[in-house]
Design an enzyme around this catalytic site. Structure first.
Site, PDB file in Angstrom:
ATOM      1  N   ARG A 181      -3.691 -10.062   5.142  1.00 24.57           N
ATOM      2  CA  ARG A 181      -4.231 -10.059   3.772  1.00 24.57           C
ATOM      3  C   ARG A 181      -3.137  -9.527   2.850  1.00 24.57           C
ATOM      4  NH1 ARG A 181      -6.814  -6.472   0.272  1.00 24.57           N
ATOM      5  NH2 ARG A 181      -8.402  -7.440  -1.076  1.00 24.57           N
TER       6      ARG A 181
ATOM      7  N   LYS B 247       0.814  -1.213   0.000  1.00 27.75           N
ATOM      8  CA  LYS B 247       0.000   0.000   0.000  1.00 27.75           C
ATOM      9  C   LYS B 247       0.846   1.260   0.000  1.00 27.75           C
ATOM     10  CE  LYS B 247      -4.357  -1.773   1.768  1.00 27.75           C
ATOM     11  NZ  LYS B 247      -5.368  -1.754   2.858  1.00 27.75           N
TER      12      LYS B 247
END
Length: 280
Positions: free
Chosen positions: A261, A227
Protein backbone atom coordinates in the site's frame (compact mmCIF):
# COMPACT_ATOMS: atom_id res chain seq x y z
CA UNK A 1 4.73 -19.39 -0.79
CA UNK A 2 1.43 -20.90 -1.89
CA UNK A 3 -0.57 -19.22 -4.62
CA UNK A 4 -3.36 -17.08 -3.23
CA UNK A 5 -6.30 -15.26 -4.72
CA UNK A 6 -9.17 -13.20 -3.34
CA UNK A 7 -12.66 -12.67 -4.71
CA UNK A 8 -13.25 -8.96 -5.27
CA UNK A 9 -16.77 -8.32 -6.48
CA UNK A 10 -16.85 -11.56 -8.44
CA UNK A 11 -13.39 -11.03 -9.92
CA UNK A 12 -10.51 -13.19 -8.76
CA UNK A 13 -7.42 -11.15 -7.93
CA UNK A 14 -4.41 -13.42 -8.22
CA UNK A 15 -1.93 -12.78 -5.42
CA UNK A 16 0.65 -15.27 -6.63
CA UNK A 17 2.44 -12.13 -7.75
CA UNK A 18 2.60 -9.03 -5.53
CA UNK A 19 0.10 -6.25 -6.14
CA UNK A 20 0.13 -2.50 -5.57
CA UNK A 21 -2.54 -0.63 -3.63
CA UNK A 22 -2.48 3.09 -4.43
CA UNK A 23 -3.51 5.54 -1.71
CA UNK A 24 -6.10 8.22 -2.44
CA UNK A 25 -6.69 10.43 0.59
CA UNK A 26 -9.81 12.60 0.36
CA UNK A 27 -8.64 14.56 3.38
CA UNK A 28 -7.11 17.96 4.12
CA UNK A 29 -4.66 16.72 6.76
CA UNK A 30 -3.01 13.40 5.91
CA UNK A 31 0.55 13.16 7.26
CA UNK A 32 2.07 13.25 3.76
CA UNK A 33 0.98 16.53 2.17
CA UNK A 34 1.53 15.16 -1.33
CA UNK A 35 -1.30 12.65 -0.83
CA UNK A 36 -4.05 15.09 0.12
CA UNK A 37 -6.76 15.20 -2.56
CA UNK A 38 -9.81 17.40 -2.04
CA UNK A 39 -10.97 19.03 -5.27
CA UNK A 40 -12.76 17.07 -7.97
CA UNK A 41 -9.85 17.64 -10.32
CA UNK A 42 -7.33 16.41 -7.72
CA UNK A 43 -9.30 13.25 -6.98
CA UNK A 44 -9.82 12.49 -10.67
CA UNK A 45 -6.15 13.06 -11.42
CA UNK A 46 -5.05 10.79 -8.57
CA UNK A 47 -7.45 7.97 -9.51
CA UNK A 48 -6.21 8.04 -13.10
CA UNK A 49 -2.59 8.26 -11.99
CA UNK A 50 -2.86 5.15 -9.79
CA UNK A 51 -4.27 3.08 -12.66
CA UNK A 52 -1.95 4.50 -15.33
CA UNK A 53 1.12 3.80 -13.19
CA UNK A 54 0.15 0.17 -12.70
CA UNK A 55 -1.77 0.14 -9.42
CA UNK A 56 -4.10 -2.80 -8.93
CA UNK A 57 -6.37 -1.32 -6.25
CA UNK A 58 -7.35 2.27 -5.41
CA UNK A 59 -7.60 2.67 -1.63
CA UNK A 60 -9.86 5.62 -0.82
CA UNK A 61 -9.90 7.10 2.67
CA UNK A 62 -11.49 10.19 4.19
CA UNK A 63 -10.27 10.09 7.79
CA UNK A 64 -6.65 10.91 8.58
CA UNK A 65 -5.14 8.58 11.18
CA UNK A 66 -1.96 10.58 11.75
CA UNK A 67 -1.27 11.60 15.38
CA UNK A 68 -3.02 14.86 16.21
CA UNK A 69 -5.25 14.79 13.13
CA UNK A 70 -8.64 16.47 13.17
CA UNK A 71 -11.41 14.25 14.54
CA UNK A 72 -13.96 13.66 11.81
CA UNK A 73 -17.45 12.50 12.68
CA UNK A 74 -19.18 9.75 10.74
CA UNK A 75 -21.39 12.09 8.71
CA UNK A 76 -18.40 14.11 7.53
CA UNK A 77 -16.42 10.98 6.65
CA UNK A 78 -19.43 9.65 4.77
CA UNK A 79 -19.86 12.83 2.73
CA UNK A 80 -16.18 13.06 1.86
CA UNK A 81 -16.19 9.45 0.72
CA UNK A 82 -19.38 9.77 -1.32
CA UNK A 83 -17.86 12.68 -3.19
CA UNK A 84 -14.54 10.94 -3.76
CA UNK A 85 -15.98 7.54 -4.69
CA UNK A 86 -18.39 9.11 -7.17
CA UNK A 87 -15.47 10.79 -8.93
CA UNK A 88 -13.29 7.67 -8.86
CA UNK A 89 -16.10 5.53 -10.26
CA UNK A 90 -16.68 7.99 -13.12
CA UNK A 91 -12.98 8.18 -13.94
CA UNK A 92 -12.16 4.48 -13.49
CA UNK A 93 -15.41 2.48 -13.70
CA UNK A 94 -13.61 -0.87 -13.86
CA UNK A 95 -11.07 -0.25 -11.11
CA UNK A 96 -10.88 -2.35 -7.97
CA UNK A 97 -11.48 -0.03 -5.02
CA UNK A 98 -10.98 -0.50 -1.30
CA UNK A 99 -12.38 1.82 1.35
CA UNK A 100 -10.14 2.81 4.25
CA UNK A 101 -12.48 3.13 7.23
CA UNK A 102 -13.03 1.71 10.71
CA UNK A 103 -16.77 2.52 10.76
CA UNK A 104 -19.16 -0.29 9.75
CA UNK A 105 -21.89 1.96 8.32
CA UNK A 106 -19.35 3.86 6.25
CA UNK A 107 -18.08 0.55 4.87
CA UNK A 108 -21.64 -0.51 4.04
CA UNK A 109 -22.34 2.74 2.19
CA UNK A 110 -19.16 2.39 0.13
CA UNK A 111 -19.88 -1.20 -0.85
CA UNK A 112 -23.61 -0.90 -1.48
CA UNK A 113 -23.67 2.50 -3.19
CA UNK A 114 -20.37 2.50 -5.08
CA UNK A 115 -19.46 -1.16 -5.53
CA UNK A 116 -16.31 -0.92 -3.42
CA UNK A 117 -14.66 -4.34 -3.38
CA UNK A 118 -12.58 -4.42 -0.17
CA UNK A 119 -12.74 -2.95 3.34
CA UNK A 120 -9.46 -1.76 4.84
CA UNK A 121 -9.90 -1.39 8.62
CA UNK A 122 -7.03 0.23 10.54
CA UNK A 123 -8.70 -0.30 13.92
CA UNK A 124 -8.46 -4.11 14.12
CA UNK A 125 -12.22 -4.19 14.61
CA UNK A 126 -11.89 -1.81 17.61
CA UNK A 127 -11.10 -4.84 19.77
CA UNK A 128 -8.04 -3.22 21.34
CA UNK A 129 -9.51 0.25 21.77
CA UNK A 130 -7.99 1.85 18.69
CA UNK A 131 -9.75 4.96 17.34
CA UNK A 132 -12.34 5.12 20.08
CA UNK A 133 -13.01 1.40 20.41
CA UNK A 134 -13.95 0.28 23.89
CA UNK A 135 -13.81 -3.50 23.79
CA UNK A 136 -10.81 -5.31 25.20
CA UNK A 137 -9.92 -8.88 24.18
CA UNK A 138 -11.18 -10.54 27.39
CA UNK A 139 -14.42 -8.54 27.27
CA UNK A 140 -15.48 -9.45 23.75
CA UNK A 141 -18.58 -11.54 24.24
CA UNK A 142 -20.07 -10.95 20.85
CA UNK A 143 -18.54 -10.06 17.51
CA UNK A 144 -17.19 -6.59 16.71
CA UNK A 145 -19.67 -4.67 14.53
CA UNK A 146 -17.13 -4.33 11.71
CA UNK A 147 -16.57 -8.10 11.64
CA UNK A 148 -20.32 -8.63 11.36
CA UNK A 149 -20.58 -5.99 8.65
CA UNK A 150 -17.86 -7.30 6.33
CA UNK A 151 -19.19 -10.85 6.67
CA UNK A 152 -22.64 -9.57 5.69
CA UNK A 153 -21.24 -7.56 2.78
CA UNK A 154 -19.16 -10.55 1.59
CA UNK A 155 -16.13 -8.47 0.66
CA UNK A 156 -12.44 -9.11 1.40
CA UNK A 157 -11.39 -7.62 4.72
CA UNK A 158 -7.99 -6.15 5.51
CA UNK A 159 -7.41 -6.76 9.22
CA UNK A 160 -4.67 -4.50 10.56
CA UNK A 161 -2.89 -5.01 13.86
CA UNK A 162 -2.57 -2.17 16.36
CA UNK A 163 -0.32 -4.23 18.65
CA UNK A 164 3.39 -3.74 19.22
CA UNK A 165 4.98 -7.17 19.17
CA UNK A 166 4.85 -10.20 16.90
CA UNK A 167 3.80 -12.47 19.77
CA UNK A 168 0.84 -10.24 20.63
CA UNK A 169 -0.02 -9.88 16.96
CA UNK A 170 -0.06 -13.61 16.25
CA UNK A 171 -2.25 -14.41 19.24
CA UNK A 172 -4.68 -11.62 18.45
CA UNK A 173 -4.84 -12.36 14.72
CA UNK A 174 -5.48 -16.06 15.43
CA UNK A 175 -8.48 -15.21 17.62
CA UNK A 176 -9.83 -12.62 15.22
CA UNK A 177 -9.49 -14.82 12.14
CA UNK A 178 -11.34 -17.60 13.96
CA UNK A 179 -14.09 -15.14 14.88
CA UNK A 180 -14.36 -13.88 11.32
CA UNK A 181 -14.48 -17.43 9.97
CA UNK A 182 -17.30 -18.26 12.40
CA UNK A 183 -19.29 -15.46 10.73
CA UNK A 184 -18.63 -16.89 7.28
CA UNK A 185 -16.00 -14.36 6.23
CA UNK A 186 -14.13 -15.81 3.25
CA UNK A 187 -11.27 -13.51 2.23
CA UNK A 188 -9.05 -12.04 4.95
CA UNK A 189 -5.83 -10.10 4.41
CA UNK A 190 -3.50 -9.39 7.32
CA UNK A 191 -1.67 -6.09 7.78
CA UNK A 192 1.01 -5.88 10.52
CA UNK A 193 0.08 -2.23 11.03
CA UNK A 194 3.41 -0.45 10.75
CA UNK A 195 3.16 2.87 12.56
CA UNK A 196 0.13 1.90 14.64
CA UNK A 197 0.59 1.12 18.35
CA UNK A 198 4.31 0.53 17.89
CA UNK A 199 7.49 2.29 18.92
CA UNK A 200 10.09 3.05 16.29
CA UNK A 201 12.09 0.01 17.39
CA UNK A 202 9.02 -2.25 17.44
CA UNK A 203 8.22 -1.36 13.85
CA UNK A 204 11.60 -2.65 12.70
CA UNK A 205 11.40 -5.74 14.90
CA UNK A 206 8.01 -6.61 13.38
CA UNK A 207 9.47 -6.18 9.89
CA UNK A 208 12.36 -8.47 10.84
CA UNK A 209 9.94 -11.14 12.12
CA UNK A 210 7.16 -10.71 9.57
CA UNK A 211 7.50 -14.17 8.02
CA UNK A 212 5.99 -15.62 11.22
CA UNK A 213 2.62 -14.28 10.09
CA UNK A 214 2.60 -16.89 7.31
CA UNK A 215 1.70 -19.49 9.93
CA UNK A 216 -1.86 -18.13 9.64
CA UNK A 217 -1.95 -18.97 5.93
CA UNK A 218 -3.32 -15.61 4.78
CA UNK A 219 -1.99 -12.99 2.35
CA UNK A 220 -0.12 -10.05 3.86
CA UNK A 221 -0.47 -6.37 3.05
CA UNK A 222 2.31 -3.99 4.07
CA UNK A 223 1.90 -0.24 4.34
CA UNK A 224 5.11 1.60 5.17
CA UNK A 225 4.86 4.35 2.57
CA UNK A 226 6.61 7.52 3.79
CA UNK A 227 5.78 6.69 7.42
CA UNK A 228 7.54 8.09 10.46
CA UNK A 229 9.43 4.83 11.04
CA UNK A 230 11.47 5.93 8.02
CA UNK A 231 11.89 9.65 8.40
CA UNK A 232 12.30 9.65 12.18
CA UNK A 233 15.08 7.08 11.88
CA UNK A 234 16.80 9.12 9.17
CA UNK A 235 16.11 12.57 10.63
CA UNK A 236 14.27 13.71 7.51
CA UNK A 237 10.58 14.20 6.60
CA UNK A 238 7.74 12.43 4.77
CA UNK A 239 8.68 14.35 1.61
CA UNK A 240 12.16 12.80 1.76
CA UNK A 241 11.08 9.26 2.62
CA UNK A 242 10.63 7.69 -0.83
CA UNK A 243 14.02 5.99 -0.87
CA UNK A 244 13.44 4.50 2.58
CA UNK A 245 9.98 3.37 1.48
CA UNK A 246 11.46 1.49 -1.46
CA UNK A 247 14.00 -0.22 0.79
CA UNK A 248 11.32 -1.36 3.23
CA UNK A 249 8.99 -2.45 0.42
CA UNK A 250 11.78 -4.62 -0.95
CA UNK A 251 12.35 -6.17 2.47
CA UNK A 252 8.60 -6.73 2.82
CA UNK A 253 8.53 -8.57 -0.50
CA UNK A 254 11.37 -10.78 0.71
CA UNK A 255 9.28 -11.51 3.81
CA UNK A 256 6.35 -12.58 1.63
CA UNK A 257 4.13 -9.48 1.35
CA UNK A 258 1.50 -9.90 -1.38
CA UNK A 259 0.23 -6.31 -1.41
CA UNK A 260 2.09 -3.03 -1.01
CA UNK A 261 0.00 0.00 0.00
CA UNK A 262 1.80 3.09 -1.27
CA UNK A 263 1.67 6.73 -2.21
CA UNK A 264 4.22 6.29 -5.01
CA UNK A 265 2.68 3.73 -7.33
CA UNK A 266 5.16 3.75 -10.21
CA UNK A 267 8.09 3.23 -7.88
CA UNK A 268 6.35 0.33 -6.11
CA UNK A 269 5.49 -1.34 -9.42
CA UNK A 270 9.13 -1.04 -10.48
CA UNK A 271 10.26 -2.46 -7.13
CA UNK A 272 8.09 -5.53 -7.68
CA UNK A 273 9.33 -6.02 -11.24
CA UNK A 274 12.96 -5.90 -10.15
CA UNK A 275 12.29 -8.18 -7.19
CA UNK A 276 10.58 -10.72 -9.44
CA UNK A 277 13.42 -10.61 -11.96
CA UNK A 278 15.87 -11.55 -9.21
CA UNK A 279 13.62 -14.42 -8.07
CA UNK A 280 13.54 -16.13 -11.49
Amino acid sequence: MQNMSINVGGRLLDLSQPRVVGILNATPDSFYAGSRQQTEADIARRANEIVEQGGDIIDVGAYSTRPGAELVDEDEEMERLKNALDIVRRQQPDALISVDTFRPDVARMAVEEFGVGLVNDVSEGHIHGAFGGTQQPDEVKGCPPMFQMVAKLRVPYILMSVLGTMEQMLLSFAREVQLLRSLGQKDIILDPGFGFGKTLEENYTVMQQMEHLHTLGLPLLVGVSRKSMIWKLLGSSPDEALNGTTVLNTLALQKGARLLRVHDVREAVETIRIYQAVQK
